[in-house]
Design a protein around this motif. Structure first.
Motif, short mmCIF file in Angstrom:
data_model
loop_
_atom_site.label_atom_id
_atom_site.label_comp_id
_atom_site.label_asym_id
_atom_site.label_seq_id
_atom_site.Cartn_x
_atom_site.Cartn_y
_atom_site.Cartn_z
N GLY A 249 0.78 -1.19 0.03
CA GLY A 249 -0.10 -0.25 0.02
C GLY A 249 0.90 1.34 0.01
N TYR A 250 1.94 0.98 -0.08
CA TYR A 250 2.89 2.34 -0.24
C TYR A 250 2.86 2.84 -1.61
CZ TYR A 250 4.38 1.20 4.68
OH TYR A 250 4.25 0.87 5.90
N PRO A 251 3.34 4.14 -1.58
CA PRO A 251 3.51 4.56 -3.28
C PRO A 251 4.52 3.86 -4.09
CG PRO A 251 3.41 6.55 -1.81
CD PRO A 251 3.65 5.18 -0.91
N ALA A 252 4.25 3.90 -5.22
CA ALA A 252 5.28 3.36 -6.25
C ALA A 252 5.59 4.66 -7.24
CB ALA A 252 4.62 2.53 -7.21
N ALA A 253 7.13 4.64 -7.53
CA ALA A 253 7.62 5.67 -8.07
C ALA A 253 8.05 5.48 -9.43
CB ALA A 253 8.89 6.25 -7.14
N PHE A 254 8.21 6.25 -10.34
CA PHE A 254 8.61 6.52 -11.63
C PHE A 254 9.44 7.43 -12.08
CE2 PHE A 254 4.63 4.62 -11.04
CZ PHE A 254 4.30 3.44 -12.25
N THR A 255 10.30 7.40 -12.85
CA THR A 255 11.40 8.51 -13.48
C THR A 255 10.28 9.49 -14.23
OG1 THR A 255 13.20 7.07 -13.54
CG2 THR A 255 13.09 9.16 -14.89
N ARG A 256 10.17 10.64 -13.80
CA ARG A 256 9.57 11.59 -14.70
C ARG A 256 9.70 12.00 -15.90
NH1 ARG A 256 5.26 15.13 -12.56
NH2 ARG A 256 5.75 14.48 -10.31
N VAL A 257 9.26 11.58 -17.09
CA VAL A 257 9.70 11.65 -18.20
C VAL A 257 9.91 13.32 -18.70
CG1 VAL A 257 9.33 11.11 -20.80
CG2 VAL A 257 9.00 9.51 -19.08
N THR A 258 9.01 13.99 -18.39
CA THR A 258 9.12 15.41 -18.68
C THR A 258 10.41 16.16 -18.37
OG1 THR A 258 7.71 16.23 -17.02
CG2 THR A 258 6.63 15.80 -19.01
N SER A 259 11.01 15.51 -17.35
CA SER A 259 12.40 15.95 -16.67
C SER A 259 13.50 15.71 -17.52
CB SER A 259 12.70 15.42 -15.44
OG SER A 259 11.87 15.87 -14.54
N TYR A 260 13.46 14.87 -18.60
CA TYR A 260 14.39 14.20 -19.50
C TYR A 260 14.19 14.27 -20.91
CZ TYR A 260 16.14 12.40 -14.97
OH TYR A 260 16.58 12.30 -13.65
N LEU A 261 13.39 15.15 -21.33
CA LEU A 261 12.77 15.21 -22.79
C LEU A 261 14.04 15.90 -23.42
CD1 LEU A 261 9.23 16.55 -22.57
CD2 LEU A 261 10.25 14.24 -23.28
N ASP A 262 15.28 16.81 -22.92
CA ASP A 262 16.14 17.30 -23.62
C ASP A 262 17.28 16.09 -23.61
OD1 ASP A 262 15.00 19.82 -24.01
OD2 ASP A 262 15.86 20.71 -22.21
N TRP A 263 17.39 15.39 -22.68
CA TRP A 263 18.37 14.55 -22.73
C TRP A 263 18.13 13.38 -23.82
CZ3 TRP A 263 18.14 9.06 -21.62
CH2 TRP A 263 19.13 8.66 -21.64
N ILE A 264 16.62 13.10 -23.73
CA ILE A 264 16.28 12.07 -24.96
C ILE A 264 16.60 12.55 -26.12
CG2 ILE A 264 14.36 10.85 -25.66
CD1 ILE A 264 13.10 10.87 -22.79
N LYS A 265 16.11 13.84 -26.52
CA LYS A 265 16.39 14.53 -27.65
C LYS A 265 17.86 14.49 -28.26
CE LYS A 265 14.95 18.31 -30.58
NZ LYS A 265 14.13 19.42 -30.74
N THR A 266 18.62 14.95 -27.33
CA THR A 266 20.21 15.02 -27.44
C THR A 266 20.74 13.65 -27.63
OG1 THR A 266 20.29 17.08 -26.00
CG2 THR A 266 22.38 15.62 -26.31
N ASN A 267 20.21 12.58 -27.22
CA ASN A 267 21.16 11.41 -27.33
C ASN A 267 20.43 10.50 -28.39
OD1 ASN A 267 23.05 10.85 -25.10
ND2 ASN A 267 21.69 12.07 -24.25
N SER A 268 19.18 10.79 -28.88
CA SER A 268 18.42 9.79 -29.62
C SER A 268 17.91 10.55 -30.92
CB SER A 268 17.39 9.14 -29.03
OG SER A 268 16.02 9.85 -28.49
N GLY A 269 17.64 11.89 -30.79
CA GLY A 269 16.96 12.70 -31.80
C GLY A 269 15.77 12.72 -31.75
N VAL A 270 15.14 11.98 -30.70
CA VAL A 270 13.68 11.71 -30.71
C VAL A 270 12.95 12.65 -29.91
CG1 VAL A 270 11.74 10.14 -29.89
CG2 VAL A 270 13.88 9.25 -31.08
N SER A 271 11.82 13.28 -30.03
CA SER A 271 10.87 14.36 -29.50
C SER A 271 9.56 14.04 -29.85
CB SER A 271 11.35 15.65 -29.43
OG SER A 271 11.22 15.84 -31.11
N ALA A 272 8.53 14.75 -29.30
CA ALA A 272 7.11 14.48 -29.78
C ALA A 272 7.11 15.24 -31.06
CB ALA A 272 6.59 15.29 -28.49
#
Length: 272
Positions: A249-272
């Motif tokens: 019953g305790y929370p579950a946690a996720f990496t927040r994707v919006t915090s890493y959009l620049d990192w994703i785009k820089t490393n893969s070229g992928v964005s929305a």
């Protein structure tokens, strides 16, 4: 087996709210007292082609193997958690599977094609995100990408929204057999301030997103790296939960994707 380092909870000198009241643990690293492979607890079976962006990831290393999830974000990129790629020598990617052992096809990728966040820190679960460069694949009704949030100046916290997590594995903390089917569960997103009451502000930073796990519905071991989706947009990567168990019953946690959009785009070229 790489075990998530349990933070010292008994430090009397620590600031209130900084350290966790309940130890966090990556789903893939839960001890055998709970689950050794994992899936959504108390979820529903996915229909054929319901989650075409979901992949299964079978990692290998000189010390063993482990199972994680991931999300297709482009025809040659998969997004997952850094704690999944960490220490691995290769991964076999299962595409288009509803039954875990019956994918439409697989691809095996060496660690040279992993891009793990350079500042990933397991102790405090910082920057728990990795990219996997894959051979170019053809999309179909069974295999397709999920959209990323658009790069913007500010983002919703998503608090109060209900998002969908998906993955394979055990049905609960006391089970000892891996479920064959892809499962999913709807989970309500909570404020980080609420999540910090369990895991502390040292762990739950602005780069983390948390959900409540009422009625023993949660992500569990083996769901690591898998998707949390809101209206067919990827907003979270399964990162950690309570060492007390998936159904506690305790929370579950996720990496927040919006915090890493620049990192994703820089490393893969992928964005929305």
């Amino acid at each position: 087996m790489k075990v998530f380092v349990v933070l010292v909870l008994a430090l009397a000198s620590a600031s209130a709210g900084l350290l966790p009241q309940i130890a966090p643990v990556h789903p893939k690293d839960r001890s055998a007292a709970f689950s050794i492979e994992g899936r959504i607890t108390n979820g529903e079976k996915a229909a054929e082609n319901q989650f075409p962006y979901q992949v299964g990831l079978s990692f290998t290393s000189s010390g063993g193997s482990w199972w994680c999830g991931g999300s297709i974000i482009d025809n040659s990129w998969v997004l997952t958690a850094a704690h999944c790629t960490s220490g691995a020598s290769s991964v076999t990617i299962y595409y288009g599977a509803t039954v875990r052992t019956s994918p439409k096809f697989t691809e095996t990728v060496a660690s040279k094609d992993f891009i793990q966040h350079a500042n990933y820190l397991s102790l405090t679960v910082r920057n728990d995100i990795s990219l996997i460069k894959t051979p170019k694949i053809a999309f179909s009704s069974a295999v397709g990408k999920i959209a990323l949030p658009a790069i913007a100046g500010s983002y919703s916290t998503y608090v109060g929204d209900t998002a969908v997590a998906s993955g394979w594995g055990l049905t609960g903390d006391k089970e000892n057999a891996v479920a064959p089917d892809l499962n999913f569960v709807s989970l309500k997103i909570i404020a980080n301030s609420v999540c910090q009451q369990t895991f502390g502000s040292l762990i739950v930073t602005n780069n983390v997103l948390c959900v409540e796990t009422t009625n023993a519905k949660s992500t569990c071991q083996g769901d690591s790296g898998g998707p949390l989706a809101l209206k067919d947009v990827l907003i979270g990567i399964t990162s950690f939960g309570s060492a007390q168990g998936c159904e506690a019953g305790y929370p579950a946690a996720f990496t927040r994707v919006t915090s890493y959009l620049d990192w994703i785009k820089t490393n893969s070229g992928v964005s929305a």
